[in-house]
Motif scaffolding. Structure first.
Motif, PDB file in Angstrom:
ATOM      1  N   GLN A 210       1.745   1.650  -3.573  1.00 26.08           N
ATOM      2  CA  GLN A 210       0.571   1.888  -4.413  1.00 26.08           C
ATOM      3  C   GLN A 210       0.043   3.310  -4.265  1.00 26.08           C
ATOM      4  O   GLN A 210      -0.320   3.962  -5.252  1.00 26.08           O
ATOM      5  N   PHE A 211      -0.013   3.796  -3.028  1.00 28.10           N
ATOM      6  CA  PHE A 211      -0.668   5.082  -2.767  1.00 28.10           C
ATOM      7  C   PHE A 211       0.304   6.173  -2.335  1.00 28.10           C
ATOM      8  O   PHE A 211      -0.135   7.289  -2.030  1.00 28.10           O
TER       9      PHE A 211
ATOM     10  N   LEU B 128       0.546   5.011   7.080  1.00 28.56           N
ATOM     11  CA  LEU B 128       0.410   3.557   7.172  1.00 28.56           C
ATOM     12  C   LEU B 128      -0.059   3.152   8.569  1.00 28.56           C
ATOM     13  O   LEU B 128      -0.868   2.231   8.723  1.00 28.56           O
TER      14      LEU B 128
ATOM     15  N   LEU C 132      -3.706   3.630   8.715  1.00 28.06           N
ATOM     16  CA  LEU C 132      -4.416   2.541   8.043  1.00 28.06           C
ATOM     17  C   LEU C 132      -4.534   1.333   8.958  1.00 28.06           C
ATOM     18  O   LEU C 132      -5.601   0.716   9.072  1.00 28.06           O
TER      19      LEU C 132
ATOM     20  N   LEU D 151      -7.809   5.239  -2.417  1.00 28.65           N
ATOM     21  CA  LEU D 151      -7.531   5.018  -1.006  1.00 28.65           C
ATOM     22  C   LEU D 151      -8.814   4.977  -0.167  1.00 28.65           C
ATOM     23  O   LEU D 151      -8.868   4.298   0.862  1.00 28.65           O
TER      24      LEU D 151
ATOM     25  N   LEU E 240     -10.160   1.519   0.227  1.00 27.57           N
ATOM     26  CA  LEU E 240      -9.312   0.761   1.138  1.00 27.57           C
ATOM     27  C   LEU E 240      -9.679   1.070   2.591  1.00 27.57           C
ATOM     28  O   LEU E 240      -9.805   0.162   3.422  1.00 27.57           O
TER      29      LEU E 240
ATOM     30  N   TRP F  13       0.829  -1.209   0.000  1.00 30.68           N
ATOM     31  CA  TRP F  13       0.000   0.000   0.000  1.00 30.68           C
ATOM     32  C   TRP F  13       0.859   1.253   0.000  1.00 30.68           C
ATOM     33  O   TRP F  13       0.470   2.280  -0.563  1.00 30.68           O
ATOM     34  N   GLN F  14       2.011   1.187   0.647  1.00 33.18           N
ATOM     35  CA  GLN F  14       2.912   2.335   0.644  1.00 33.18           C
ATOM     36  C   GLN F  14       3.335   2.683  -0.785  1.00 33.18           C
ATOM     37  O   GLN F  14       3.337   3.853  -1.181  1.00 33.18           O
TER      38      GLN F  14
ATOM     39  N   TRP G 125      -2.115  -7.492  -5.557  1.00 28.52           N
ATOM     40  CA  TRP G 125      -2.549  -7.462  -4.163  1.00 28.52           C
ATOM     41  C   TRP G 125      -4.066  -7.444  -4.044  1.00 28.52           C
ATOM     42  O   TRP G 125      -4.626  -8.000  -3.089  1.00 28.52           O
ATOM     43  N   ARG G 126      -4.774  -6.833  -5.012  1.00 26.72           N
ATOM     44  CA  ARG G 126      -6.241  -6.849  -4.936  1.00 26.72           C
ATOM     45  C   ARG G 126      -6.774  -8.270  -5.113  1.00 26.72           C
ATOM     46  O   ARG G 126      -7.744  -8.672  -4.469  1.00 26.72           O
TER      47      ARG G 126
ATOM     48  N   VAL H  24     -11.894  -4.094   0.122  1.00 26.76           N
ATOM     49  CA  VAL H  24     -10.501  -3.684  -0.086  1.00 26.76           C
ATOM     50  C   VAL H  24     -10.014  -4.101  -1.470  1.00 26.76           C
ATOM     51  O   VAL H  24      -9.242  -3.385  -2.122  1.00 26.76           O
TER      52      VAL H  24
END
Length: 402
Positions: A58-59, A66, A69, A117, A120, A55-56, A181-182, A111
């Motif tokens: 990706q976004f 983080l 999250l 974001l 998520l 996620w770091q 990852w999805r 998710v």
């Protein structure tokens, strides 16, 4: 007149034996169902650690973002323990656990949806809501199913949670090698849906409905004793989280690289899983007070030992440290029904889990501040001190129990 002894007829004896067998079967099914729920929900909790670096990238998130999250899930789960217990107490435990697992699985399916974001965050919040139910409700079901020796069976329940913490992150790490990852989170969500369906089949209707109506049994402790039990749980969790915070940096300072650090956590958690299964039995055998004092003293001693030893001997000590570092919690969880100050054991579990989950969220921050200002070694020693602080609290708890 000759006195005659009334013996049950063969038919009555058969009915009694059948009823005993049915109760035993129902108790075991309840245990298996609670273990399955714990396996899934604790797996959902810890697989996030594997996804944070993804996620770091990706976004484009920073470490503070983080952490937020992670808090969306863990903070929601911890903060809703007591409200979730109140909302679900009129619903049968079978439907509660299956429904909560379905909601948590739905969170991971959200998710996995294409989007930014915001999706998520919504998914993590939803998963946290679903996981807020499991700990107090499943613990209550196990303690009610095994009123005699509940601590031992709660140790097995806790062991199942540690298995989930190991299995889900490992599975997601492998999935990330072959799917985006999805896709990995979608698969995880489907697994949760299957788990919810399995709970509907596995958990017995009658036993769970009885537990839900009864709402628990009368505890033998006072309010002061229960508060002290929560305090011991908070300090025990703080010890564990504080040590885990410093462990990778401690090993790196000894010359350990990523492989050695990964191996260290693997053997530590393996020892912890074994400890959760065994320490419940130890608590039954030697009593709560002696067991907790013993495990916390050994915990403090082994933390200091790991701090002082070179890398290779420290790695040898870590599995034994894991046994006592994690195992104490099984003794504490099994004591909740005994010290619940009212007949509402479900609420007592909810309060207890709120305390320990909250400690797990806040303790790393406190120990991190100590480490930033005083250094790594004082931070590790502070974690060992937290273990020793449980001892006067346990002794005071014994007086309250009397």
């Amino acid at each position: 007149m000759q006195r005659t002894t009334m013996n049950p007829s063969p038919a009555a004896a058969t009915d009694i034996e059948a009823d005993t067998s049915a109760r035993r079967s129902g108790s075991l099914r309840t245990l298996f169902g609670a273990c399955l729920a714990h396996f899934v929900h604790d797996g959902y909790t810890d697989l996030i650690y594997v996804l944070l670096p993804v996620w770091q990238r990706q976004f484009g998130l920073g470490f503070a973002e983080l952490a937020l999250l992670r808090c969306l899930y863990s903070g929601t789960m911890g903060g809703l323990q007591i409200p979730a217990d109140a909302w679900t107490r009129r619903i049968g435990g079978r439907l509660v656990l299956a429904g909560a697992t379905l909601v948590a699985a739905g969170g991971y399916l959200v998710v996995s949806l294409p989007g930014g974001l915001a999706w998520l965050c919504v998914g993590l919040l939803l998963a946290g809501v679903g996981s807020s139910v499991q700990h107090p409700r499943a613990s209550l079901l196990v303690s009610e199913a095994f009123e005699a020796g509940a601590r031992r069976w709660l140790g097995i329940y806790n062991f199942a949670g540690d298995l989930g913490k190991s299995a889900f992150p490992a599975a997601v790490a492998l999935l990330l090698l072959v799917v985006p990852w999805r896709g990995a989170t979608a698969i995880v969500g489907v697994v949760g849906v299957v788990g919810a369906a399995a709970l509907c089949v596995l958990l017995p209707r009658g036993l769970v409905a009885t537990v839900a109506r009864a709402g628990g049994r009368q505890g033998s402790g006072s309010r002061a004793g229960f508060r002290l039990l929560v305090l011991v749980g908070v300090l025990d969790t703080a010890t564990r989280m504080g040590f885990l915070l410093f462990l990778p940096f401690l090993l790196h300072a000894k010359g350990g690289h990523e492989t050695a650090i990964g191996f260290a956590f693997a053997v530590l958690f393996a020892g912890g899983a074994f400890g959760k299964a065994v320490c419940g039995w130890i608590g039954d055998r030697f009593g709560v007070v002696a067991s907790v004092i013993g495990t916390e003293l050994v915990t403090a001693l082994l933390i200091v030992t790991v701090l002082m030893l070179p890398l290779a001997p420290a790695l040898v000590v870590l599995p034994l440290l894991g046994v006592v570092l994690n195992g104490t919690s099984s003794v504490l969880y099994g004591t909740v029904p005994e010290l619940a100050p009212t007949s509402d054991v479900g609420r007592a579990f909810a309060i207890f889990y709120t305390g320990v989950i909250g400690s797990g969220a806040l303790a790393p921050i406190v120990f991190g501040v100590i480490g930033d200002h005083a250094g790594r070694t004082p931070g590790v020693l502070a974690a060992a001190t937290a273990a020793l602080l449980t001892i006067p609290a346990v002794l005071a708890m014994r007086r309250a129990m009397k």
